[in-house]
Write an enzyme that holds these catalytic residues in place. Sequence first.
Site, PDB file in Angstrom:
ATOM      1  N   GLU A 189      80.996  17.931 -27.285  1.00 24.45           N
ATOM      2  CA  GLU A 189      81.619  18.349 -28.603  1.00 24.45           C
ATOM      3  C   GLU A 189      80.563  18.728 -29.822  1.00 24.45           C
ATOM      4  OE1 GLU A 189      84.494  15.403 -29.555  1.00 24.45           O
ATOM      5  OE2 GLU A 189      85.887  15.716 -27.561  1.00 24.45           O
ATOM      6  N   ASN A 222      80.102  19.885 -22.610  1.00 25.37           N
ATOM      7  CA  ASN A 222      81.389  19.585 -22.594  1.00 25.37           C
ATOM      8  C   ASN A 222      82.058  19.507 -23.977  1.00 25.37           C
ATOM      9  OD1 ASN A 222      83.862  18.576 -20.948  1.00 25.37           O
ATOM     10  ND2 ASN A 222      83.660  16.689 -22.093  1.00 25.37           N
ATOM     11  N   HIS A 229      92.750  19.381 -23.368  1.00 27.35           N
ATOM     12  CA  HIS A 229      93.675  18.528 -23.996  1.00 27.35           C
ATOM     13  C   HIS A 229      94.817  19.407 -24.160  1.00 27.35           C
ATOM     14  CE1 HIS A 229      91.439  14.955 -23.132  1.00 27.35           C
ATOM     15  NE2 HIS A 229      90.390  15.567 -23.879  1.00 27.35           N
ATOM     16  N   GLU A 274      88.773  17.009 -18.779  1.00 22.89           N
ATOM     17  CA  GLU A 274      89.589  16.048 -19.143  1.00 22.89           C
ATOM     18  C   GLU A 274      91.212  16.577 -19.520  1.00 22.89           C
ATOM     19  OE1 GLU A 274      87.839  14.733 -23.171  1.00 22.89           O
ATOM     20  OE2 GLU A 274      85.892  14.612 -22.267  1.00 22.89           O
ATOM     21  N   ASP A 294      94.876  17.055 -19.958  1.00 19.88           N
ATOM     22  CA  ASP A 294      96.087  16.180 -19.998  1.00 19.88           C
ATOM     23  C   ASP A 294      96.948  17.187 -20.733  1.00 19.88           C
ATOM     24  OD1 ASP A 294      94.909  15.908 -22.610  1.00 19.88           O
ATOM     25  OD2 ASP A 294      94.977  13.677 -22.428  1.00 19.88           O
TER      26      ASP A 294
END
Length: 636
Positions: A456, A497, A533, A562, A564
């Site tokens: 990030e 990432n 996400h 990641e 979801d």
Amino acid sequence: MTMTFVSRLQPSLLTGLTLALLLTGCGGGSNSGAPVDDDMDPPVEAPVEPDETPPLDDTPEAPVMDDGPTINLPETDQGGGDDIDLDNVDLDNVDPETLPITLTPLPAVTLSPEGISSDNQPPYFDDLTDQVIFAGQEMNLVLAPKDSSGQVPGLFTSALPPEAQYIDNFNGTRTIRWRPLQPDVGIISITVTAIDPVVPLYRIEKTIRIQIVMPEDESTIPNLPPAINGIEDSVVRSGDTVVLLVRAVDPNGTVGPLDALNLPPGATFTQHPEEDDIKILRWTTTPGDFGVNELRFRTTDAIDASMKADKSFFVRVADPSEFDIPGERLRALADARSFKFGYASVLRWYNMPDADLYAATAAQDFNIVTTENSLKWGLVNPLPEQYRWDAADELVRFAKQNDMVIHGHPLVWHRQLPQWVQKLKPEDRRNAMLKFIREVVNRYNNDIQIWDVVNEALEEDGSFRQSTWFDAMGSSYIASAFKQARLYSRNGELLYNDYDVAWENAKSDAMYSLVQSLRASDTPINGVGFQMHLTTAFTDYDSVERNFQRFADLGLDIYITELDIGIVDGGSEQQQAEAYRKVLSLCLNQPACQAYQIWGFTDRYSWRKETSPLIFTNSYQPKPAWFALQSLLQGD
Ligand code: XIL
């Protein structure tokens, strides 16, 4: 006398300094660095750029720590601790001015963006000074930002103590109302920021310190009732061992007795080895326990035994067959395709009531696991030279036992950093970063094959995120981090990432340029992690496909790291299932896509649990998304 002041707050003392530094501009640094010699054994200790790097064991200067983060004020700032004469102080009418404690006021910091007209004066605070109060006394601190324009400036503060109220007075001022108690004794600091009403980026920051002093007569401090924490109702299979960490809490900081009132036969309730206020229930269930069991716990106030708090834990013991799922499990299907299909493991799952069921489900469905929180800096290295590896060690053990690949996350990130790192002088941060990478990667080099080296680093608009790392080193920290990781992981997959970069937008454009330039400068980066996400409202899968392709064309591996998918805006579990399926199909159809990794698996432990974003329900039942993945993995 030297006083140590313990704060329970997030760091704020240096906020102003950090921001000030950032605005004075620390642009991108150099990208030099010796090429890595492939035949070299991983050195035990080696800086990346020997000519520039001071020795790594030059440990960053550490504040002295007590049992919590500590603020050590410079000698002259500490006030006359020995002189405090608290005899005969009337707590209700205390005048802090009469207390012989002086804190040198901190200067206000003005943050002025470019192009401010000379007649625009920064906002300012009326009458905002350091405070000295007794534990037990209520503080009402009025924040009254003013501006020469006569308009009312905006206002925000750094983190307040959890029990403090932030009250809007509806006249442009706000009041911080707080009654500190015994555990708060010490100094906390709060940074308040006033925003210019005309140019919102024009701000003034003021850090004030609040010193909380113990009154002579402790009985003047209100004694609040205790409570029991850490209990969430659970479902387990008969035969599973229920592990429950029960915590007695008391706002006054004193822990009274904690008892189990109806321990089932064979269960134990023992003191936690390290935490005074926690006791551990261990109970191996049998088919005779089928149904809902209520276990009751009680804590008694340490000062006033008539104050008690009871709490019940409801655990449903189910037949193991309740968790059977028809057809092949996801892991078997993924293994058959040599495809990495993963989850992120909740921190210390083995301390959860349903640990056995959690572990069994993970082992049945996944062949790769990410360290959701167990390798984050704040957890692993909370104080200088103090490392806590237990959580990651246990995860590594579990993963190896189940023949899972391990994805280490994250090495360099701006969040979940310990206070001591955030407070490091900018010139010490590079060494701290390199040292952390060395410690972690070296320790797990044989076990962890994939690393999120930098996490990030970009903002939504594609600019570099102004962070602890960027502020100190400019963007050069990114290349340094990758080079350092490569020194200790010769063959690992090293990833950059980030979130909101899976589709085409300003941020993914910036990430594209970033990784392209890292590649061009021979920085050892193997791939890119797309966090993903998402929500059920997301529709732009075509853009994701094109975006993946341009990163693949750079020769980079792609990881969905990641995933979801929150259910929002009236979305359904079917829509969620369809979204999980689409993302999997994008990955399976993209040769560069190495892994499909979900950020957990049961909604119960999701960081976004309010949107039920995962593939199992709270009680471990497969959702439509699970079946959608099963069907696609088996080629339907
Ligand atoms: C999250 C964890 O899931 C939470 O348990 C924790 O409280 C905060 O961090 N991007 C990342 C992850 O890279 O590390 C974050 O994980 C989610 C967003």
